[in-house]
Enzyme design. Structure first.
Site, PDB file in Angstrom:
ATOM      1  N   GLU A 146     -42.346 -26.046  16.449  1.00  0.00           N
ATOM      2  CA  GLU A 146     -42.898 -27.344  16.856  1.00  0.00           C
ATOM      3  C   GLU A 146     -44.397 -27.186  17.178  1.00  0.00           C
ATOM      4  O   GLU A 146     -45.221 -27.971  16.734  1.00  0.00           O
ATOM      5  CB  GLU A 146     -42.124 -27.840  18.077  1.00  0.00           C
ATOM      6  CG  GLU A 146     -42.321 -29.303  18.346  1.00  0.00           C
ATOM      7  CD  GLU A 146     -41.536 -29.744  19.573  1.00  0.00           C
ATOM      8  OE1 GLU A 146     -40.692 -28.961  20.058  1.00  0.00           O
ATOM      9  OE2 GLU A 146     -41.790 -30.869  20.039  1.00  0.00           O
ATOM     10  N   ARG A 154     -29.074 -13.675  20.807  1.00  0.00           N
ATOM     11  CA  ARG A 154     -27.658 -13.998  21.023  1.00  0.00           C
ATOM     12  C   ARG A 154     -26.829 -13.815  19.764  1.00  0.00           C
ATOM     13  O   ARG A 154     -25.625 -13.578  19.820  1.00  0.00           O
ATOM     14  CB  ARG A 154     -27.508 -15.410  21.595  1.00  0.00           C
ATOM     15  CG  ARG A 154     -27.588 -15.413  23.112  1.00  0.00           C
ATOM     16  CD  ARG A 154     -28.094 -16.703  23.660  1.00  0.00           C
ATOM     17  NE  ARG A 154     -29.482 -16.892  23.310  1.00  0.00           N
ATOM     18  CZ  ARG A 154     -30.047 -18.031  23.006  1.00  0.00           C
ATOM     19  NH1 ARG A 154     -29.365 -19.106  23.006  1.00  0.00           N
ATOM     20  NH2 ARG A 154     -31.324 -18.085  22.686  1.00  0.00           N
TER      21      ARG A 154
HETATM   22  P1  AMP Z   1     -33.736 -23.628  15.095  1.00  0.00           P
HETATM   23  O1  AMP Z   1     -34.622 -22.674  14.352  1.00  0.00           O
HETATM   24  O2  AMP Z   1     -34.472 -24.846  15.565  1.00  0.00           O
HETATM   25  O3  AMP Z   1     -32.486 -23.955  14.321  1.00  0.00           O
HETATM   26  O4  AMP Z   1     -33.313 -22.890  16.438  1.00  0.00           O
HETATM   27  C1  AMP Z   1     -32.313 -21.956  16.415  1.00  0.00           C
HETATM   28  C2  AMP Z   1     -32.603 -20.783  17.297  1.00  0.00           C
HETATM   29  O5  AMP Z   1     -33.168 -21.157  18.551  1.00  0.00           O
HETATM   30  C3  AMP Z   1     -31.327 -20.048  17.610  1.00  0.00           C
HETATM   31  O6  AMP Z   1     -31.590 -18.653  17.587  1.00  0.00           O
HETATM   32  C4  AMP Z   1     -30.934 -20.537  18.980  1.00  0.00           C
HETATM   33  O7  AMP Z   1     -30.414 -19.494  19.752  1.00  0.00           O
HETATM   34  C5  AMP Z   1     -32.216 -21.083  19.596  1.00  0.00           C
HETATM   35  N1  AMP Z   1     -32.067 -22.457  20.128  1.00  0.00           N
HETATM   36  C6  AMP Z   1     -32.681 -23.565  19.669  1.00  0.00           C
HETATM   37  N2  AMP Z   1     -32.389 -24.642  20.398  1.00  0.00           N
HETATM   38  C7  AMP Z   1     -31.516 -24.220  21.351  1.00  0.00           C
HETATM   39  C8  AMP Z   1     -30.813 -24.876  22.410  1.00  0.00           C
HETATM   40  N3  AMP Z   1     -30.923 -26.189  22.655  1.00  0.00           N
HETATM   41  N4  AMP Z   1     -29.994 -24.128  23.187  1.00  0.00           N
HETATM   42  C9  AMP Z   1     -29.856 -22.796  22.965  1.00  0.00           C
HETATM   43  N5  AMP Z   1     -30.492 -22.127  21.983  1.00  0.00           N
HETATM   44  C10 AMP Z   1     -31.323 -22.817  21.186  1.00  0.00           C
END
Ligand code: AMP
Length: 174
Positions: free
Chosen positions: A99, A62
């Site tokens: 995780e 995205r």
């Molecule tokens: P993080 O590495 O945990 O910050 O996760 C970020 C990545 O995972 C981004 O590329 C987001 O598009 C996706 N992502 C994580 N959690 C969500 C969520 N609740 N809704 C949509 N996309 C998420």
């Protein structure tokens, strides 16, 4: 209603996607709305138009949507960061913890050069692990990370803490 309130209103919560316990923030209603999508890109453009950005580094998948639109408007280049095995040329890669298990992100090895001014961009900041991995991917290349930008920040996950060495901007906080 402010522009960001209008964007917030369009984000759709999808419970238990892609797995149980996660509330997925679906941005497709924003992308579909010609006014909202333009507003999101324009708000980012206003922030970065005078920052001499050479490249937007955007994150699969995205991030590519926002990254391409913003790069076009800024008149700068776009560098894709992709999941392992997707990029055709020689890559540098970084593996980071999820995780459960690990994930690997890759960038073409000649994508950035010393002194390039880059904006790292993704749709959403959750735990910060993905954006941190992208920072690690470029950290020995001598680029200037002007900022790390997201459309949405899930504040309760405290992803900023993982990125504290860099300036962060989020269009809206949930
Ligand atoms: P993080 O590495 O945990 O910050 O996760 C970020 C990545 O995972 C981004 O590329 C987001 O598009 C996706 N992502 C994580 N959690 C969500 C969520 N609740 N809704 C949509 N996309 C998420």
């Amino acid at each position: 209603m402010t522009k960001t309130e209008n964007l917030k209103k369009l984000i759709r919560d999808i419970p238990d996607f892609p797995k149980k316990g996660i509330i997925f923030k679906d941005i497709t209603p924003i992308l579909k709305d010609k006014v909202a999508f333009k507003e999101a890109v324009d708000l980012l453009f206003e922030r970065y138009k005078d920052k001499n950005i050479d490249f937007i580094i955007s994150i699969e998948a995205r991030g590519f949507i926002l990254g391409s639109a913003l790069a076009y408007k800024l008149g700068c280049g776009m560098i894709p960061v992709r999941k392992k095995g997707k990029l055709p040329y020689k890559t540098r890669s970084v593996t980071y913890d999820l995780e459960y298990g690990t994930d690997t992100l890759e960038m073409h090895e000649d994508a950035v050069s010393k002194g390039d001014r880059v904006l790292i961009l993704d749709d959403l900041l959750a735990t910060g692990g993905t954006a941190k991995a992208v920072c690690d991917l470029v950290k020995d290349s001598g680029v200037v990370i002007v900022e790390i930008a997201f459309m949405i920040e899930l504040e309760f996950l405290k992803g900023r803490a993982k990125l504290k060495n860099h300036p962060i901007f989020t269009l809206l906080t949930l």
